[in-house]
Design an enzyme around this catalytic site. Structure first.
Site, PDB file in Angstrom:
ATOM      1  CG  HIS A 159     -35.246  47.454 -26.700  1.00 38.63           C
ATOM      2  ND1 HIS A 159     -35.528  46.148 -27.033  1.00 38.63           N
ATOM      3  CD2 HIS A 159     -36.007  48.203 -27.526  1.00 38.63           C
ATOM      4  CE1 HIS A 159     -36.418  46.115 -28.014  1.00 38.63           C
ATOM      5  NE2 HIS A 159     -36.721  47.366 -28.329  1.00 38.63           N
ATOM      6  CG  HIS A 217     -34.027  49.281 -31.424  1.00 42.39           C
ATOM      7  ND1 HIS A 217     -34.311  50.322 -30.568  1.00 42.39           N
ATOM      8  CD2 HIS A 217     -35.210  48.651 -31.656  1.00 42.39           C
ATOM      9  CE1 HIS A 217     -35.604  50.323 -30.279  1.00 42.39           C
ATOM     10  NE2 HIS A 217     -36.178  49.324 -30.935  1.00 42.39           N
ATOM     11  CG  ASP A 295     -43.927  49.753 -31.196  1.00 45.28           C
ATOM     12  OD1 ASP A 295     -43.582  48.629 -30.768  1.00 45.28           O
ATOM     13  OD2 ASP A 295     -43.296  50.793 -30.919  1.00 45.28           O
TER      14      ASP A 295
END
Length: 407
Positions: A159, A217, A295
């Site tokens: 990210h 995360h 994903d």
């Protein structure tokens, strides 16, 4: 006056099949069912077969029947990344939804990784328009999965750091004001790091809006994860990845979720994100909690090689996607390939099928048993699973009309 034929006489019966539902008994002891299909190809009867008895109809030989797949974490495909959507992308988005349907997936939560707020809001608007344009032959668009921006910087993975935000009600409002929450609305699922300051009020606001919250995360330890579960967090995003691992003195979020017993365990079953041994261990410890996700990234449906992902280069090889620095970013494998792999590693076929077809529905609030869910469904929209001569699991959509007997 001519009498109409009895309904049963017009029914097409499928017999000796198994349901990939909540009953996760071993393959040898699983109940057998018979299914009646009406003249319009809709499932009209789902009945158990008493042990030791035989039922008339088309013998499925113990094959499994399931609903179509539901993918709670898919980031794009055919070169299209969901956070980059604009109105001009609608034709390609519709083509992607048709590809996902052909790959056995009935519905998806289009996943928006951390991006600029303006891009996120634009993408949500485009997805809402595509949802209104749904037609048969395309997978349904559920509410989006916002993976970020309230993530722990040290666990951000692929990210982009510049778009991470500290969680707050004000920040949440700037992101999704005017969009509705819920499985069939604009936002269905949000991944965040619950240990961050301000996360508790964001979790409360999302749960009040009907949005599922997932831990991901995150730098949370087991105690922080357990506290998040009491606050309403109901899932782990890609278990083991971008979080602490499972250690005998530090069980982390995975251990806390296993102890809690109801938290969904998102699993990328490609054999790379999670070693097959750990994937099988997770399934054997908590077969009803595992939720397989793909994903899949923008190169899903395209060949291996180099592809663009926002301003970065994405390297795709054997279905795995990595950034140039080696950071694992996702896959290009279809959702149901994860079912095949998990079933092959551990031999738990029913649990593996249910992990991609029923468990995601459970997380989004569906409580009806599979035999009720199937009623009224077009047979051609369901999935038939069987094992080939080499023992590998395969799927196909059942034929909607009976096949003529050989001459």
């Amino acid at each position: 006056m001519a009498l109409s034929r009895p309904v049963a006489a017009r029914m097409r019966w499928l017999s000796n099949l198994r349901l990939a539902g909540d009953d996760l008994a071993c393959d040898e002891t699983e109940a057998r069912w018979r299914v009646g299909v009406d003249s319009e190809g809709l499932i009209a009867r789902v009945r158990p077969t008493p042990p030791g008895s035989q039922s008339a109809g088309e013998d499925w030989g113990g094959d499994w029947l399931s609903m179509g797949g539901v993918d709670l974490q898919i980031n794009g495909g055919l070169g299209l990344a969901f956070p980059e959507l604009t109105s001009s992308d609608l034709p390609r988005l519709q083509a992607l939804l048709e590809l996902v349907w052909r790959d056995g997936v009935e519905a998806i939560c289009p996943t928006l990784v951390t991006c600029a707020p303006e891009a996120l809001r634009q993408a949500l608007a485009v997805l809402a328009e595509a949802r209104r344009r749904h037609r048969p032959g395309r997978c349904r668009l559920l509410g989006a999965h916002l993976e970020g921006p309230f993530l722990a910087p040290e666990r951000r993975g692929a990210h982009p750091a510049q778009h991470l935000q500290a969680p707050s009600r004000a920040a949440l409002e700037r992101l999704i004001a005017g969009f509705a929450g819920g499985p069939e609305a604009d936002v269905a699922l949000v991944t965040l790091a619950p240990e961050l300051e301000g996360a508790a009020e964001v979790i409360a606001a999302l749960r009040a809006a009907g949005v599922v919250v997932s831990l991901g995360h995150s730098g949370a330890d087991a105690a922080q994860a357990s506290q998040a579960f009491t606050q309403g967090v109901g899932m782990l995003t890609h278990s083991f990845n971008a979080m602490a691992g499972l250690h005998h003195r530090a069980p982390g979020p995975v251990g806390a979720a296993l102890r809690q017993g109801e938290v969904a365990l998102g699993l990328i079953a490609d054999g790379v994100h999670v070693d097959p041994t750990m994937a099988v261990l997770l399934q054997r410890l908590a077969p009803r909690q595992v939720v397989i996700v793909s994903d899949a990234l923008a190169p899903y449906g395209l060949a291996d090689g180099s592809h663009r992902w926002d301003e970065r280069l994405l390297l795709v090889q054997d279905g795995s996607c990595r950034l140039e620095d080696g950071t694992l970013a996702g896959v290009t494998l279809p959702l149901l390939e994860g079912v095949r792999r998990l079933a092959g590693w551990g031999g738990q076929v029913t649990a593996s099928i249910a992990a991609a077809t029923l468990a995601p529905r459970r997380l989004l609030g569906e409580r009806r048993p599979l035999e009720q869910l199937l009623l009224g469904q077009p047979l051609g929209d369901t999935l038939r699973w069987g094992t080939a001569a080499d023992g590998r699991l395969h799927w196909r959509r059942p034929v909607t009309v009976p096949q003529a007997p050989p001459p």
